[in-house]
Motif scaffolding. Structure first.
Motif, PDB file in Angstrom:
ATOM      1  N   UNK A  38       0.831  -1.212   0.000  1.00  0.00           N
ATOM      2  CA  UNK A  38       0.000   0.000   0.000  1.00  0.00           C
ATOM      3  C   UNK A  38       0.865   1.262   0.000  1.00  0.00           C
ATOM      4  N   UNK A  39       1.885   1.261  -0.871  1.00  0.00           N
ATOM      5  CA  UNK A  39       2.730   2.436  -1.042  1.00  0.00           C
ATOM      6  C   UNK A  39       3.865   2.563  -0.039  1.00  0.00           C
ATOM      7  N   UNK A  40       3.973   1.617   0.893  1.00  0.00           N
ATOM      8  CA  UNK A  40       5.031   1.680   1.905  1.00  0.00           C
ATOM      9  C   UNK A  40       5.985   0.502   1.712  1.00  0.00           C
ATOM     10  N   UNK A  41       7.286   0.762   1.465  1.00  0.00           N
ATOM     11  CA  UNK A  41       8.240  -0.357   1.347  1.00  0.00           C
ATOM     12  C   UNK A  41       8.328  -1.082   2.700  1.00  0.00           C
ATOM     13  N   UNK A  42       7.957  -2.363   2.700  1.00  0.00           N
ATOM     14  CA  UNK A  42       7.873  -3.137   3.938  1.00  0.00           C
ATOM     15  C   UNK A  42       8.618  -4.463   3.771  1.00  0.00           C
TER      16      UNK A  42
END
Length: 176
Positions: free
Chosen positions: A36-40
């Motif tokens: 959701x748009x966050x590098x995790x």
């Protein structure tokens, strides 16, 4: 020294992420996934298991993330091929070729040398600090010499630990 221990820990993480012929969750757990748009890191959004010696199974807790997980694995430099069945991703870990094993041993060697350099740089900084203390008369010459000898012993111990880690990893890499 705590900094030397951190250097050994960093080398351990580096070596763990080098692919051998065996399935190991460490291979993929830190792959960055666009969640959701966050590098995790993958291990924060999915469970990673090893149902068989040459098979990794990745099950995202959110099914919507399956395609992003697959994309991230394909983009990684591990040359792994994910098989997405809509529920889980399976990755077969192929047997390494002789050439690839030799490449991995060279890679382990270069990571080991980086670790050695890091530990030696820490030693150099500490020696400079001890010499400064001697110069400022906060430490006698004898105390300085003793402290440097102890520092050398600690350095040798950490270098030896790194060498052991490297030898183990090379053995894993050459295992058929």
């Amino acid at each position: 020294s705590a900094r030397m221990k951190r250097s050994v820990d960093a080398l351990t993480r580096e070596l763990d992420s080098i692919r051998t012929g065996r399935a190991n969750p460490v291979l993929v757990e830190n792959i960055e996934v666009d969640y959701y748009g966050v590098p995790t890191p993958l291990n924060q959004i999915a469970s990673i298991s090893v149902p068989e010696p040459r098979l990794l199974m990745i099950q995202p807790w959110d099914r919507q993330a399956l395609t992003e997980v697959e994309r991230s694995i394909l983009k990684s430099d591990l040359a792994l091929v994910p098989d997405n069945d809509g529920t889980v991703i399976r990755i077969n870990i192929p047997t390494l070729t002789e050439e690839r094993r030799r490449e991995l041993v060279r890679l382990v060697g270069s990571k080991l040398e980086e670790g050695h350099v890091a530990v030696r740089n820490i030693r150099r900084d500490n020696v400079a600090h001890l010499r400064q203390l001697e110069k400022d008369k906060e430490l006698s010459k004898d105390e300085g010499k003793r402290a440097q000898a102890q520092l050398q012993q600690v350095t040798d111990m950490y270098i030896e630990k790194m060498d052991e880690l490297s030898t183990q990893k090379e053995a894993e890499d050459m295992e058929v």
